[in-house]
Write a protein that holds these residues in place. Structure first.
Motif, PDB file in Angstrom:
ATOM      1  N   VAL A   2       0.913  -1.099  -0.125  1.00 14.06           N
ATOM      2  CA  VAL A   2       0.662  -0.139  -0.104  1.00 14.06           C
ATOM      3  C   VAL A   2       0.786   1.410   0.092  1.00 14.06           C
ATOM      4  N   PRO A   3       1.144   2.079  -1.047  1.00 18.15           N
ATOM      5  CA  PRO A   3       2.043   2.999  -1.191  1.00 18.15           C
ATOM      6  C   PRO A   3       1.577   4.193  -0.291  1.00 18.15           C
ATOM      7  N   ALA A   4       2.778   4.824  -0.047  1.00 24.53           N
ATOM      8  CA  ALA A   4       2.499   6.595   0.972  1.00 24.53           C
ATOM      9  C   ALA A   4       2.586   7.188   0.061  1.00 24.53           C
ATOM     10  N   SER A   5       2.879   7.862  -1.601  1.00 23.20           N
ATOM     11  CA  SER A   5       3.636   7.956  -2.298  1.00 23.20           C
ATOM     12  C   SER A   5       3.080   8.384  -3.419  1.00 23.20           C
ATOM     13  N   ALA A   6       2.987   9.014  -4.570  1.00 13.77           N
ATOM     14  CA  ALA A   6       2.570   9.198  -5.908  1.00 13.77           C
ATOM     15  C   ALA A   6       2.912   8.490  -6.327  1.00 13.77           C
ATOM     16  N   THR A   7       4.882   8.618  -5.748  1.00  6.97           N
ATOM     17  CA  THR A   7       6.201   7.760  -6.416  1.00  6.97           C
ATOM     18  C   THR A   7       6.168   6.354  -6.619  1.00  6.97           C
ATOM     19  N   ILE A   8       5.959   6.073  -7.149  1.00  9.45           N
ATOM     20  CA  ILE A   8       6.343   4.623  -7.077  1.00  9.45           C
ATOM     21  C   ILE A   8       8.103   4.102  -7.751  1.00  9.45           C
ATOM     22  N   VAL A   9       8.414   3.575  -6.780  1.00 16.60           N
ATOM     23  CA  VAL A   9      10.247   3.466  -7.263  1.00 16.60           C
ATOM     24  C   VAL A   9      10.455   2.008  -7.432  1.00 16.60           C
ATOM     25  N   ALA A  10      11.965   1.535  -7.622  1.00 19.85           N
ATOM     26  CA  ALA A  10      12.346   0.824  -8.335  1.00 19.85           C
ATOM     27  C   ALA A  10      12.053  -0.144  -6.906  1.00 19.85           C
ATOM     28  N   PRO A  11      11.667  -1.463  -7.444  1.00 14.91           N
ATOM     29  CA  PRO A  11      12.266  -2.420  -5.926  1.00 14.91           C
ATOM     30  C   PRO A  11      13.384  -3.277  -6.085  1.00 14.91           C
ATOM     31  N   VAL A  12      14.266  -2.818  -7.788  1.00 14.58           N
ATOM     32  CA  VAL A  12      15.721  -3.897  -7.830  1.00 14.58           C
ATOM     33  C   VAL A  12      16.127  -2.939  -8.541  1.00 14.58           C
ATOM     34  N   SER A  13      17.488  -3.022  -8.599  1.00 17.14           N
ATOM     35  CA  SER A  13      18.238  -2.626  -9.508  1.00 17.14           C
ATOM     36  C   SER A  13      18.399  -3.968 -10.807  1.00 17.14           C
ATOM     37  N   GLY A 104       5.504  -3.564   8.115  1.00 19.81           N
ATOM     38  CA  GLY A 104       5.057  -2.040   8.682  1.00 19.81           C
ATOM     39  C   GLY A 104       5.783  -1.235   7.933  1.00 19.81           C
ATOM     40  N   ALA A 105       5.672   0.171   7.618  1.00 22.03           N
ATOM     41  CA  ALA A 105       6.076   1.213   6.774  1.00 22.03           C
ATOM     42  C   ALA A 105       7.097   0.993   7.264  1.00 22.03           C
ATOM     43  N   VAL A 106       7.618   1.466   5.080  1.00 25.06           N
ATOM     44  CA  VAL A 106       9.505   1.937   5.007  1.00 25.06           C
ATOM     45  C   VAL A 106       9.067   2.666   3.736  1.00 25.06           C
ATOM     46  N   ALA A 107      10.165   3.383   4.334  1.00 22.63           N
ATOM     47  CA  ALA A 107      10.377   4.361   3.353  1.00 22.63           C
ATOM     48  C   ALA A 107      11.412   4.144   1.834  1.00 22.63           C
ATOM     49  N   ALA A 108      10.528   4.901   0.759  1.00 29.24           N
ATOM     50  CA  ALA A 108      11.074   4.159  -0.203  1.00 29.24           C
ATOM     51  C   ALA A 108      12.323   4.308  -0.089  1.00 29.24           C
ATOM     52  N   GLY A 109      12.929   3.313  -1.042  1.00 28.81           N
ATOM     53  CA  GLY A 109      14.122   3.430  -1.681  1.00 28.81           C
ATOM     54  C   GLY A 109      15.189   2.192   0.029  1.00 28.81           C
TER      55      GLY A 109
END
Length: 116
Positions: A2-13, A104-109
């Motif tokens: 469940v995202p907390a931001s409008a920006t979705i980031v890459a989960p892997v390189s 729980g909640a995890v910061a992007a990146g």
């Protein structure tokens, strides 16, 4: 997730191998060949790409934590679609071990687990 931001980031390189025409999903293949699909929302292909801005293109190298898609969550909700972000390993036979280390909640990146 469940995202907390409008920006979705890459989960892997890895290398971007797929950008869906409807801009709702991005596939990334890691250097070890693991394929990861990031799918934004549920049944969002029906929205024709309108609520999405994609920041990557096929063939591009990305680092974990880099922005890949921005989402207009209000438009997704107005269309009556769930706002979950689904991360799928599409070739799990290449994964010997998947360990989820964050809850729980995890910061992007921030790493949420490891693959072996």
């Amino acid at each position: 997730m469940v995202p907390a931001s409008a920006t979705i980031v890459a989960p892997v390189s890895g290398k971007v191998t797929t950008v869906a025409n409807a801009r709702h999903a991005v596939g990334i293949t890691t250097d070890s060949g693991v394929e990861v699909l990031v799918h934004v929302g549920v049944d969002t292909v029906q929205l024709g790409g309108e609520p999405f801005t994609v920041h990557v293109e096929t063939g591009q190298d990305v680092k974990a934590g880099a922005p890949i898609i921005d989402v207009d969550w209000a438009a997704i909700k107005a269309a009556g679609k769930p706002t979950d972000v689904i991360v799928v390993f599409t070739n799990p036979s290449l994964i010997n071990d998947l360990s989820i280390t964050a809850h729980g909640a995890v910061a992007a990146g921030t790493p949420v687990g490891t693959l072996a």
